[in-house]
Design a protein around this motif. Sequence first.
Motif, short mmCIF file in Angstrom:
data_model
loop_
_atom_site.label_atom_id
_atom_site.label_comp_id
_atom_site.label_asym_id
_atom_site.label_seq_id
_atom_site.Cartn_x
_atom_site.Cartn_y
_atom_site.Cartn_z
N ARG A 1 0.82 -1.21 0.00
CA ARG A 1 0.00 0.00 0.00
C ARG A 1 0.85 1.26 0.00
NH1 ARG A 1 -4.89 -1.26 4.34
NH2 ARG A 1 -5.87 -2.97 3.14
N SER A 2 2.04 1.14 0.56
CA SER A 2 2.91 2.32 0.64
C SER A 2 3.72 2.56 -0.63
CB SER A 2 3.87 2.18 1.83
OG SER A 2 4.64 0.99 1.71
N GLY A 3 3.67 1.61 -1.58
CA GLY A 3 4.39 1.81 -2.84
C GLY A 3 4.93 0.52 -3.42
N THR A 4 5.72 0.67 -4.46
CA THR A 4 6.32 -0.46 -5.16
C THR A 4 7.83 -0.32 -5.05
OG1 THR A 4 4.47 -0.52 -6.72
CG2 THR A 4 6.46 -1.71 -7.35
N PHE A 5 8.49 -1.27 -4.35
CA PHE A 5 9.91 -1.14 -4.03
C PHE A 5 10.69 -2.34 -4.58
CE2 PHE A 5 9.35 2.43 -1.24
CZ PHE A 5 8.05 2.30 -0.79
N PRO A 6 11.93 -2.12 -5.04
CA PRO A 6 12.74 -3.23 -5.55
C PRO A 6 13.07 -4.24 -4.46
CG PRO A 6 13.65 -1.10 -6.22
CD PRO A 6 12.61 -0.83 -5.18
N THR A 7 13.07 -5.51 -4.82
CA THR A 7 13.61 -6.55 -3.94
C THR A 7 15.13 -6.45 -4.00
OG1 THR A 7 13.68 -8.16 -5.75
CG2 THR A 7 11.64 -8.06 -4.46
N ALA A 8 15.80 -7.25 -3.20
CA ALA A 8 17.27 -7.23 -3.22
C ALA A 8 17.79 -7.64 -4.60
CB ALA A 8 17.81 -8.17 -2.14
N GLU A 9 17.18 -8.72 -5.14
CA GLU A 9 17.59 -9.15 -6.49
C GLU A 9 17.22 -8.09 -7.53
OE1 GLU A 9 16.39 -12.71 -4.01
OE2 GLU A 9 15.55 -10.75 -4.50
N GLY A 10 16.01 -7.50 -7.36
CA GLY A 10 15.56 -6.48 -8.29
C GLY A 10 16.45 -5.27 -8.29
N PHE A 11 16.92 -4.85 -7.10
CA PHE A 11 17.78 -3.68 -7.00
C PHE A 11 19.06 -3.88 -7.81
CE2 PHE A 11 19.09 0.24 -5.17
CZ PHE A 11 20.47 0.15 -4.96
N ALA A 12 19.69 -5.06 -7.71
CA ALA A 12 20.93 -5.34 -8.44
C ALA A 12 20.68 -5.33 -9.95
CB ALA A 12 21.49 -6.69 -8.01
N LEU A 13 19.56 -5.94 -10.37
CA LEU A 13 19.26 -6.00 -11.80
C LEU A 13 18.88 -4.62 -12.35
CD1 LEU A 13 17.27 -9.35 -11.91
CD2 LEU A 13 19.54 -8.93 -12.85
N ILE A 14 18.16 -3.83 -11.55
CA ILE A 14 17.74 -2.50 -12.01
C ILE A 14 18.96 -1.59 -12.19
CG2 ILE A 14 16.49 -0.42 -11.31
CD1 ILE A 14 14.45 -2.41 -9.99
N GLN A 15 19.97 -1.74 -11.34
CA GLN A 15 21.20 -0.97 -11.52
C GLN A 15 21.86 -1.30 -12.85
OE1 GLN A 15 23.36 -1.92 -7.78
NE2 GLN A 15 23.30 0.28 -7.35
N LYS A 16 21.90 -2.58 -13.21
CA LYS A 16 22.47 -2.98 -14.50
C LYS A 16 21.61 -2.48 -15.66
CE LYS A 16 25.13 -6.97 -12.96
NZ LYS A 16 26.40 -6.26 -13.16
N ALA A 17 20.29 -2.49 -15.47
CA ALA A 17 19.40 -1.97 -16.51
C ALA A 17 19.66 -0.50 -16.76
CB ALA A 17 17.95 -2.19 -16.10
N ALA A 18 19.92 0.26 -15.69
CA ALA A 18 20.22 1.69 -15.84
C ALA A 18 21.51 1.90 -16.62
CB ALA A 18 20.31 2.34 -14.46
N VAL A 19 22.49 1.05 -16.38
CA VAL A 19 23.75 1.15 -17.13
C VAL A 19 23.53 0.84 -18.61
CG1 VAL A 19 26.06 0.14 -17.42
CG2 VAL A 19 25.18 0.61 -15.12
N ILE A 20 22.74 -0.20 -18.89
CA ILE A 20 22.44 -0.57 -20.27
C ILE A 20 21.75 0.57 -21.00
CG2 ILE A 20 21.02 -2.09 -21.73
CD1 ILE A 20 21.53 -4.29 -19.60
N LEU A 21 20.76 1.17 -20.35
CA LEU A 21 20.02 2.28 -20.97
C LEU A 21 20.93 3.48 -21.24
CD1 LEU A 21 16.71 2.09 -18.91
CD2 LEU A 21 17.01 1.49 -21.32
N GLU A 22 21.85 3.73 -20.33
CA GLU A 22 22.79 4.84 -20.53
C GLU A 22 23.71 4.57 -21.72
OE1 GLU A 22 24.65 8.37 -20.28
OE2 GLU A 22 22.84 7.75 -19.20
N LYS A 23 24.18 3.32 -21.84
CA LYS A 23 25.04 2.96 -22.97
C LYS A 23 24.28 3.09 -24.30
CE LYS A 23 28.84 1.99 -20.83
NZ LYS A 23 30.04 2.86 -21.03
N ILE A 24 23.01 2.69 -24.29
CA ILE A 24 22.21 2.81 -25.50
C ILE A 24 22.00 4.27 -25.87
CG2 ILE A 24 19.87 2.44 -26.42
CD1 ILE A 24 19.89 -0.24 -24.94
N HIS A 25 21.79 5.11 -24.85
CA HIS A 25 21.67 6.55 -25.10
C HIS A 25 22.95 7.09 -25.74
CE1 HIS A 25 20.52 10.72 -24.51
NE2 HIS A 25 21.70 10.93 -23.92
N GLU A 26 24.12 6.66 -25.22
CA GLU A 26 25.40 7.09 -25.79
C GLU A 26 25.54 6.61 -27.24
OE1 GLU A 26 27.80 6.78 -21.53
OE2 GLU A 26 28.46 5.60 -23.26
N PHE A 27 25.10 5.37 -27.48
CA PHE A 27 25.14 4.81 -28.84
C PHE A 27 24.32 5.65 -29.80
CE2 PHE A 27 25.46 1.44 -31.95
CZ PHE A 27 24.27 1.52 -32.65
#
Length: 302
Positions: A50-76
Motif C-alpha cells: 500500500r505504501s508503494g512499489t519497491f525493488p527486492t534485493a535481487e531487483g535492486f541489483a538488476l535494475i542498476q544494470k538496466a540503468a547502465v544498459i540504458l545509458e550505454k544505448i543513449h550514448e550509442f
Amino acid sequence: MDQLTYIVEIAKTNSLSTAARNLFVSVPALSQAISSLEAEFDVELFERSRSGTFPTAEGFALIQKAAVILEKIHEFKEEARSYSNTMSGELRIATIPGPMYLLVKTLAGFKRDFPNVRIEISEKSSQEIMSDIKQHKVDLGLIVLYEDLRSGIDEFEFAKVMDTKLVCFLNRNNRLSLQKSAAIEDFHRYPLVLYKEDYLEWFIEKFGQKYGPVELLFTTNNSAAIKGALREEMAISIGVDYTFLKGSEYLSNDPELHIMDMDIPMNRPVPLGWAMHHHAAKSRILKLFMNRLKLQLMQDES
C-alpha cells in the motif's frame, strides 16, 4: 528496451501510477510488462504494498544494470546521430516499373536520419538499369534477372529479394476469367496489350518463337491506357506478379480486373533483386541504406 525503461522508472518513483504517468503508458500495461519480465527470468523484481512499489534485493541489483544498459544505448544513439548529421553525398536508385512500395518506407526513414544525403530515384527497364550501373550513373537498381541478363551479372553484386513469375490480367467479364489459368492457346485467341518493359517484351518474343506469334494490340508505359483496353475488353495483358503485391498501385486494387496464373511451361520463376557495381558496394551510404532496406523487408514479411 521498454521493460528496462519501465523497471528503472518504477525504482525511481516507487510508484506504478507515477511511473506510468511519466512514461505515458497505462498502469495495467506497465504492470503487465513487469509481470512478463519477472516471469521470463523467474525473479521477483518488486515488492508491492500500500505504501508503494519497491525493488527486492535481487531487483535492486538488476535494475542498476538496466540503468547502465540504458545509458550505454543513449550514448550509442547520440554517437550515431552525430554521424548522420555529418554524412553527406548522393544515393541514385533505379527500379523497374511497379515495385516502388519496396522503397518508400526505407527512403523516408533514411532521408529523415541522413538529411544531407541527396536521393534520386528513376524508373527504367532492367537492361537500362544494368547499363547505368556499369557506367556508374546509378548506385543501386531493382531488376528482374531473366535469362538474357544472366550472362552479364558477374560484373555486379546481386541480392535476391524474391522469386517472381508472370501472371495474366484481364476484365472480370471476359470469358477467359472463368478458367483456372490462361493456356497457350488463349494467347493466340485474344489480342494483347503490353506494358513497355524489356522482360515482358523478351517473354512475348520467346513465346512467339516457340508457340507462334501473338496479336499485339499495342505496348505502352501508360498503365491507364492498359486499364482502359482491359475495361473495354479489347485485349488481355500480362505482368509480373510482384506488381500486385503489398500495395503496389500499378494495375492493382481494381475491382474490374481479374488476375490469373499462366499455364505455360516457359513461365518459370525468375529472381527479382538488387544489383550494384562491385565498387559501389563499398560505399558507406549504400551499405547503410541496404541494411535498412533488409530490415524493412524482414518486417514486411513477418
